[in-house]
Motif scaffolding. Sequence first.
Motif, PDB file in Angstrom:
ATOM      1  N   ASN A   1       2.768  12.560  46.840  1.00 40.41           N
ATOM      2  CA  ASN A   1       3.579  11.461  47.372  1.00 40.41           C
ATOM      3  C   ASN A   1       5.059  11.796  47.344  1.00 40.41           C
ATOM      4  N   SER A   2       5.483  12.470  46.287  1.00 41.61           N
ATOM      5  CA  SER A   2       6.885  12.864  46.193  1.00 41.61           C
ATOM      6  C   SER A   2       7.241  13.855  47.297  1.00 41.61           C
ATOM      7  N   ARG A   3       6.343  14.772  47.581  1.00 37.58           N
ATOM      8  CA  ARG A   3       6.596  15.747  48.651  1.00 37.58           C
ATOM      9  C   ARG A   3       6.729  15.044  50.002  1.00 37.58           C
ATOM     10  N   LYS A   4       5.825  14.096  50.253  1.00 36.72           N
ATOM     11  CA  LYS A   4       5.891  13.367  51.530  1.00 36.72           C
ATOM     12  C   LYS A   4       7.181  12.550  51.634  1.00 36.72           C
ATOM     13  N   MET A   5       7.613  11.987  50.513  1.00 35.73           N
ATOM     14  CA  MET A   5       8.857  11.220  50.512  1.00 35.73           C
ATOM     15  C   MET A   5      10.041  12.128  50.836  1.00 35.73           C
ATOM     16  N   ARG A   6      10.065  13.299  50.243  1.00 36.80           N
ATOM     17  CA  ARG A   6      11.165  14.236  50.512  1.00 36.80           C
ATOM     18  C   ARG A   6      11.172  14.665  51.974  1.00 36.80           C
ATOM     19  N   GLU A   7       9.986  14.870  52.536  1.00 33.60           N
ATOM     20  CA  GLU A   7       9.905  15.260  53.946  1.00 33.60           C
ATOM     21  C   GLU A   7      10.439  14.149  54.844  1.00 33.60           C
ATOM     22  N   SER A   8      10.089  12.906  54.519  1.00 33.15           N
ATOM     23  CA  SER A   8      10.567  11.766  55.313  1.00 33.15           C
ATOM     24  C   SER A   8      12.080  11.626  55.204  1.00 33.15           C
TER      25      SER A   8
ATOM     26  N   LYS B   1      13.925  14.130  57.330  1.00 38.86           N
ATOM     27  CA  LYS B   1      13.865  13.862  58.770  1.00 38.86           C
ATOM     28  C   LYS B   1      14.769  12.701  59.177  1.00 38.86           C
ATOM     29  N   SER B   2      15.092  11.832  58.213  1.00 36.68           N
ATOM     30  CA  SER B   2      15.918  10.670  58.529  1.00 36.68           C
ATOM     31  C   SER B   2      17.028  10.534  57.492  1.00 36.68           C
ATOM     32  N   PRO B   3      18.230  11.022  57.798  1.00 36.11           N
ATOM     33  CA  PRO B   3      19.356  10.914  56.859  1.00 36.11           C
ATOM     34  C   PRO B   3      19.661   9.466  56.476  1.00 36.11           C
ATOM     35  N   VAL B   4      19.514   8.524  57.429  1.00 29.68           N
ATOM     36  CA  VAL B   4      19.781   7.110  57.136  1.00 29.68           C
ATOM     37  C   VAL B   4      18.790   6.587  56.106  1.00 29.68           C
ATOM     38  N   PHE B   5      17.526   6.964  56.272  1.00 32.77           N
ATOM     39  CA  PHE B   5      16.501   6.547  55.321  1.00 32.77           C
ATOM     40  C   PHE B   5      16.800   7.119  53.934  1.00 32.77           C
ATOM     41  N   ALA B   6      17.251   8.378  53.901  1.00 32.49           N
ATOM     42  CA  ALA B   6      17.585   9.013  52.626  1.00 32.49           C
ATOM     43  C   ALA B   6      18.731   8.270  51.939  1.00 32.49           C
ATOM     44  N   GLU B   7      19.736   7.912  52.716  1.00 33.40           N
ATOM     45  CA  GLU B   7      20.873   7.169  52.140  1.00 33.40           C
ATOM     46  C   GLU B   7      20.415   5.825  51.588  1.00 33.40           C
ATOM     47  N   MET B   8      19.548   5.155  52.319  1.00 32.78           N
ATOM     48  CA  MET B   8      19.086   3.843  51.897  1.00 32.78           C
ATOM     49  C   MET B   8      18.260   3.937  50.609  1.00 32.78           C
ATOM     50  N   ILE B   9      17.433   4.975  50.490  1.00 32.19           N
ATOM     51  CA  ILE B   9      16.625   5.162  49.278  1.00 32.19           C
ATOM     52  C   ILE B   9      17.534   5.384  48.076  1.00 32.19           C
ATOM     53  N   VAL B  10      18.559   6.204  48.271  1.00 29.21           N
ATOM     54  CA  VAL B  10      19.501   6.469  47.172  1.00 29.21           C
ATOM     55  C   VAL B  10      20.226   5.192  46.779  1.00 29.21           C
ATOM     56  N   ALA B  11      20.624   4.391  47.779  1.00 26.71           N
ATOM     57  CA  ALA B  11      21.338   3.141  47.508  1.00 26.71           C
ATOM     58  C   ALA B  11      20.449   2.114  46.819  1.00 26.71           C
TER      59      ALA B  11
ATOM     60  N   PRO C   1      17.290  -4.093  52.517  1.00 26.33           N
ATOM     61  CA  PRO C   1      17.583  -3.019  53.471  1.00 26.33           C
ATOM     62  C   PRO C   1      18.304  -3.511  54.724  1.00 26.33           C
ATOM     63  N   ILE C   2      18.035  -4.749  55.162  1.00 23.14           N
ATOM     64  CA  ILE C   2      18.703  -5.274  56.359  1.00 23.14           C
ATOM     65  C   ILE C   2      20.191  -5.467  56.082  1.00 23.14           C
ATOM     66  N   VAL C   3      20.508  -6.083  54.952  1.00 23.39           N
ATOM     67  CA  VAL C   3      21.908  -6.282  54.576  1.00 23.39           C
ATOM     68  C   VAL C   3      22.599  -4.933  54.428  1.00 23.39           C
ATOM     69  N   TRP C   4      21.907  -3.972  53.825  1.00 22.07           N
ATOM     70  CA  TRP C   4      22.497  -2.641  53.641  1.00 22.07           C
ATOM     71  C   TRP C   4      22.803  -2.006  54.993  1.00 22.07           C
ATOM     72  N   MET C   5      21.896  -2.147  55.939  1.00 19.69           N
ATOM     73  CA  MET C   5      22.107  -1.584  57.271  1.00 19.69           C
ATOM     74  C   MET C   5      23.298  -2.240  57.973  1.00 19.69           C
ATOM     75  N   VAL C   6      23.466  -3.547  57.804  1.00 19.26           N
ATOM     76  CA  VAL C   6      24.606  -4.249  58.418  1.00 19.26           C
ATOM     77  C   VAL C   6      25.911  -3.789  57.788  1.00 19.26           C
ATOM     78  N   GLN C   7      25.895  -3.673  56.445  1.00 20.53           N
ATOM     79  CA  GLN C   7      27.111  -3.313  55.724  1.00 20.53           C
ATOM     80  C   GLN C   7      27.506  -1.853  55.920  1.00 20.53           C
ATOM     81  N   ASN C   8      26.522  -0.965  55.956  1.00 20.26           N
ATOM     82  CA  ASN C   8      26.820   0.465  55.934  1.00 20.26           C
ATOM     83  C   ASN C   8      26.622   1.190  57.263  1.00 20.26           C
ATOM     84  N   LYS C   9      25.842   0.611  58.166  1.00 17.37           N
ATOM     85  CA  LYS C   9      25.569   1.279  59.435  1.00 17.37           C
ATOM     86  C   LYS C   9      25.941   0.422  60.644  1.00 17.37           C
ATOM     87  N   GLY C  10      26.555  -0.730  60.385  1.00 16.67           N
ATOM     88  CA  GLY C  10      27.015  -1.569  61.480  1.00 16.67           C
ATOM     89  C   GLY C  10      25.895  -2.147  62.326  1.00 16.67           C
ATOM     90  N   LEU C  11      24.770  -2.422  61.715  1.00 17.00           N
ATOM     91  CA  LEU C  11      23.640  -2.973  62.462  1.00 17.00           C
ATOM     92  C   LEU C  11      24.010  -4.330  63.050  1.00 17.00           C
TER      93      LEU C  11
END
Length: 242
Positions: free
Chosen positions: A48-55, A58-68, A77-87
């Motif tokens: 599972n950890s390997r699959k998470m790292r692969e995901s 492939k998606s830098p935004v997803f990686a940032e959100m996981i770290v946050a 995650p919706i609020v984070w996207m609005v605040q950090n990615k201008g959703l």
Amino acid sequence: MADDVKSKKDTFRERVAARYPSMDMDNEDEYYGNMGLLLDEFEGYEDNSRKMRESMSKSPVFAEMIVAARGQEDFDPIVWMVQNKGLDLQSLADDPDYAQKLADAHNSYLEKLAKQDEIEKQMAENMPASVQAVRSKAAEMGLSDEQAEEVIGSLYKIMDDLIVGKIDPAYFEMIAKGMNYNSAVETAREEGVAAGLSTKVEDKLRDISGKRERSSGRQSPVQERKPVRKFQNPFVAESYDD
């Protein structure tokens, strides 16, 4: 002092004993059985950890959100996207294509929810009988409660692996051997029945042949023919004249 330093083996066994307090550490079958389950669990986490790292790769935004999200119990995650990615949620709502995607996603969720409810209902209905059947079979096989739980754990492991498309060759071999064993037993039983029947037929024919030879060896005067006695053939339903 050096003599007071625990060996790595002793340290490991203490950790195992603390994890499985009811386990007999001197029972090799029980010990290695639990170690196998522990290794299966570790390999599952590792996969599972390997699959998470692969995901994440492939998606830098997803990686940032996981770290946050780490360490935030109320992470949204919706609020984070609005605040950090201008959703822009309003723009998404006004976009017909995206609105359809959201509607399809919601319908998919409702379908999964309905299936989950049905699965839980069937589980509630089937589980008591299954548990009783497994307990009866374990008792019939002379298995302890711990051994039965180990087998059940292996069954759940197989199920979890199949869901993600994994088939362990060891489990495949075990089931294949079990199927061949049952087939071999059935074949042996059929062959045994056939051999037994053949022996009975040969013995019967030999017995009948012996009686006829003994009868033909005696010389008797010709006597008036008496009514023929019916002889029942043991191999066919009809009778014939002896």
